[in-house]
Structure formats: C-alpha cells, structure tokens
Design a protein around this motif. Structure first.
Motif, short mmCIF file in Angstrom:
data_model
loop_
_atom_site.label_atom_id
_atom_site.label_comp_id
_atom_site.label_asym_id
_atom_site.label_seq_id
_atom_site.Cartn_x
_atom_site.Cartn_y
_atom_site.Cartn_z
N TYR A 35 0.84 -1.19 0.00
CA TYR A 35 0.00 0.00 0.00
C TYR A 35 0.89 1.25 0.00
CZ TYR A 35 -3.95 -2.90 1.65
OH TYR A 35 -4.94 -3.83 1.78
N ALA A 42 -5.90 7.88 3.20
CA ALA A 42 -6.12 6.44 3.38
C ALA A 42 -5.02 5.66 2.68
CB ALA A 42 -7.48 6.05 2.81
N MET A 88 4.40 7.05 2.84
CA MET A 88 4.64 5.87 3.67
C MET A 88 4.22 4.67 2.83
SD MET A 88 5.40 4.57 6.71
CE MET A 88 4.91 5.47 8.19
N LEU A 90 3.38 0.72 3.02
CA LEU A 90 2.98 -0.29 3.98
C LEU A 90 2.87 -1.65 3.31
CD1 LEU A 90 0.11 1.79 5.60
CD2 LEU A 90 2.25 1.21 6.72
N GLN A 103 -5.98 -8.42 7.74
CA GLN A 103 -4.64 -8.17 7.19
C GLN A 103 -3.72 -7.73 8.32
OE1 GLN A 103 -4.52 -5.81 3.60
NE2 GLN A 103 -6.15 -6.99 2.64
N PHE A 105 -0.25 -5.78 9.16
CA PHE A 105 0.59 -4.75 8.57
C PHE A 105 1.96 -4.66 9.24
CE2 PHE A 105 -2.03 -2.25 5.65
CZ PHE A 105 -3.27 -2.80 5.89
N GLY A 106 2.95 -4.32 8.43
CA GLY A 106 4.24 -3.95 8.95
C GLY A 106 4.24 -2.50 9.41
N PRO A 107 5.34 -2.04 10.00
CA PRO A 107 5.40 -0.67 10.53
C PRO A 107 5.52 0.40 9.46
CG PRO A 107 7.50 -1.75 10.82
CD PRO A 107 6.57 -2.78 10.28
N ARG A 110 8.97 4.97 5.46
CA ARG A 110 8.68 6.35 5.01
C ARG A 110 9.72 6.75 3.99
NH1 ARG A 110 5.30 9.98 6.11
NH2 ARG A 110 4.57 9.02 8.04
N GLN B 33 -14.20 -3.91 8.16
CA GLN B 33 -13.20 -4.00 9.21
C GLN B 33 -12.83 -2.60 9.70
OE1 GLN B 33 -9.88 -6.68 8.33
NE2 GLN B 33 -11.01 -7.49 6.57
N TYR B 35 -9.56 -0.56 11.51
CA TYR B 35 -8.13 -0.61 11.82
C TYR B 35 -7.74 0.66 12.55
CZ TYR B 35 -7.37 -4.61 8.71
OH TYR B 35 -7.40 -5.85 8.11
N GLN B 37 -4.30 3.16 13.51
CA GLN B 37 -2.94 3.50 13.11
C GLN B 37 -2.40 4.57 14.05
OE1 GLN B 37 -2.34 5.39 9.24
NE2 GLN B 37 -0.41 4.28 8.99
N GLY B 40 2.60 7.55 12.32
CA GLY B 40 3.81 7.09 11.67
C GLY B 40 4.05 5.59 11.75
N ARG B 41 3.01 4.83 12.04
CA ARG B 41 3.17 3.38 12.19
C ARG B 41 2.24 2.64 11.24
NH1 ARG B 41 7.42 1.79 15.15
NH2 ARG B 41 6.29 -0.08 15.70
N GLY B 42 2.33 1.32 11.27
CA GLY B 42 1.44 0.49 10.47
C GLY B 42 0.06 0.40 11.09
N LEU B 43 -0.84 -0.27 10.39
CA LEU B 43 -2.20 -0.40 10.86
C LEU B 43 -2.36 -1.69 11.67
CD1 LEU B 43 -2.37 1.34 8.11
CD2 LEU B 43 -4.80 0.81 8.24
N HIS B 45 -5.33 -4.33 13.10
CA HIS B 45 -6.72 -4.74 12.97
C HIS B 45 -7.41 -4.69 14.33
CE1 HIS B 45 -9.93 -7.86 12.85
NE2 HIS B 45 -10.15 -7.31 11.66
N PHE B 88 -9.46 3.74 10.83
CA PHE B 88 -9.90 3.57 9.46
C PHE B 88 -10.91 2.44 9.36
CE2 PHE B 88 -6.87 6.23 7.19
CZ PHE B 88 -5.80 6.31 8.07
N LEU B 102 -8.67 -4.74 0.50
CA LEU B 102 -9.36 -3.77 1.34
C LEU B 102 -9.35 -2.40 0.68
CD1 LEU B 102 -7.96 -4.67 4.87
CD2 LEU B 102 -10.12 -5.37 3.84
N PHE B 104 -9.90 1.38 1.92
CA PHE B 104 -9.95 2.12 3.17
C PHE B 104 -10.67 3.45 3.01
CE2 PHE B 104 -7.33 -0.20 6.14
CZ PHE B 104 -6.58 -1.03 5.32
N GLY B 105 -11.36 3.84 4.08
CA GLY B 105 -11.86 5.19 4.18
C GLY B 105 -10.74 6.14 4.55
N ALA B 106 -11.06 7.44 4.56
CA ALA B 106 -10.05 8.47 4.79
C ALA B 106 -9.59 8.52 6.24
CB ALA B 106 -10.57 9.82 4.35
N ARG B 109 -9.12 11.03 12.82
CA ARG B 109 -8.00 11.25 13.74
C ARG B 109 -8.57 11.57 15.11
NH1 ARG B 109 -6.95 14.20 9.44
NH2 ARG B 109 -7.27 16.16 10.52
#
Lengths: 114, 114
Positions: A35, A42, A88, A90, A103, A105-107, A110, B33, B35, B37, B40-43, B45, B88, B102, B104-106, B109
């Motif tokens: 991604y 998103a 970023m 992913l 799913q 995800f990895g971190p 960037r 689903q 998720y 985040q 600055g990291r991954g998502l 679930h 998300f 998947l 994703f929506g926007a 925050r």
C-alpha cells in the motif's frame, strides 16, 4: 516477535534514483500486499501477490514494480522516483482463506524523495 | 475512488469520554473492518463485522453495521490517552481464491486528552 517486518523504516532517495523497499513475514501467509499512504490519507493498494501470482491495481503507475522471490519476502521497486512518490509504504499479509480476512501490517517505510 | 468515507475527520475528547466514529460506503460488502494506526506506524486490525451481523463487541469497542444505510460506526467507551490514533474503516472486495483486498476510508483522527 515482529510478524511483518519492513526495511528500512526510513529511506531517502534522490529524484530519479531507483529504490527498493523490502518486506518479510514470519506468518507463512499466502498473500502479501503493498500500500501507498500519503500524509493524512487512506492507504491505497498498489498490488498484491497470492503466492507467486501477481495482481496489479489498474491505477498503479508503471514506475512501481514488485518481486516476491519466496513466501517470506516481497520487494517494492520504484524505478524512477518522483517527488510525488514521497509517502509511507505499507506491507501487509493475509492468510488467503475464506475464514480469515484480517490483514497484518508492517510498521511501514517512510520514503523521502529529494 | 474510495469506498468508504469517514466522519468526523478529526475528533478531540477528554479521557473517560466515549468516542464515536462513522463510516459510509457505496457498494455491497462481505465484511467491514476497522483498523487503528498510531502516528507514523502500520495499521492494526481491531474488529471485523460480517454483512449479516448488526453489532459486535470487543473489549471497549462496539461496532455496528447497517447494510440498508451502507454505514458502520465504531464506539470506543471510556477512552484513554493511549487511544489517540487514526481509525480507518475498510470494506473488502473478495477474490475468487478466497482472499480479499481492502478499500480504506479516509480515517478519523482521534485525540484523547488526559
């Protein structure tokens, strides 16, 4: 106990200089996804592999390529990065079965393009 | 175009309050689903709700799904500062091989202040 690992976490490349991002997984999942996520947006699917079967999204630029040499590893190659490719990236995996749609995800990596 | 749209885009609350985020989507789904985040990291679930389910709980999370309105909501009860993140929703498109992609929506925050 990391399950989806991405390297490097931060990558700086120059405009037009090829760059490769890597992803590995210890889950033995069949499916691996890449991604792209730009700031405050998103995640957007670029492509995915089901085993060795590659599936490209229709709107993924040709500048983006991927390789999956084995079950554990998947690479994202950006042949000629432009400023608009800063984002970023992913990597995610899924089991690829009818009873499991989550799913993992990895971190993320960037990417900065200078 | 994105499948899901989320509302609100940003939410700021105090610790202990409940946070509600809404998601609307456009086409029929198999599953939806949620998720999370961290910056600055991954998502990660959180929860999956199937199209034939109306409500699902997981700890402090409660998800509802209204397929007639093509909408879902995520409620986080008794929020904590550690819940600060982007949330998300993601709808899935199932492939014939028994896996999905998947959309994703926007995202919303969420900021939870001590």
């Amino acid at each position: 106990d990391a399950m989806v690992i991405q390297n490097p976490r931060y990558q700086v490349t120059q405009f037009g200089k090829p760059v490769t991002l890597s992803c590995s997984q210890t889950l033995n999942h069949n499916v691996m996804y890449w991604y792209q996520q730009k700031s405050s947006q998103a995640p957007k699917l670029l492509f995915h592999y089901y085993d060795k079967d590659f599936n490209n999204e229709a709107d993924t630029p040709d500048n983006f390529q991927s390789r999956r040499p084995n079950t554990s590893f998947c690479f994202l190659d950006i042949r000629s990065p432009g400023l608009g490719d800063a984002a970023m990236y992913l990597c995610a995996t899924s089991r690829g079965s009818l009873d499991s749609y989550e799913q993992y995800f990895g971190p993320g990596t960037r990417l900065t393009v200078t | 175009s994105q499948q899901g749209e989320e509302d609100p885009q940003a939410l700021s609350i105090q610790e202990g309050e409940n946070a509600t985020m809404n998601c609307s989507y456009k086409t029929s789904i198999n599953n939806l689903q949620w998720y999370r985040q961290n910056s600055g990291r991954g998502l990660v679930h959180l929860i999956l709700i199937r199209s034939n389910e109306r409500e699902k709980h997981s700890g402090r999370l409660r998800v509802t799904l209204d397929t007639s309105k093509k909408s879902s909501s995520l409620l986080i009860t008794a929020s904590r500062a550690a819940d600060t993140a982007s949330y998300f929703c993601a709808t899935d498109w199932a492939f014939s091989g028994g896996y999905n992609k998947l959309i994703f929506g926007a995202g919303t925050r969420l900021a939870v202040h001590p």
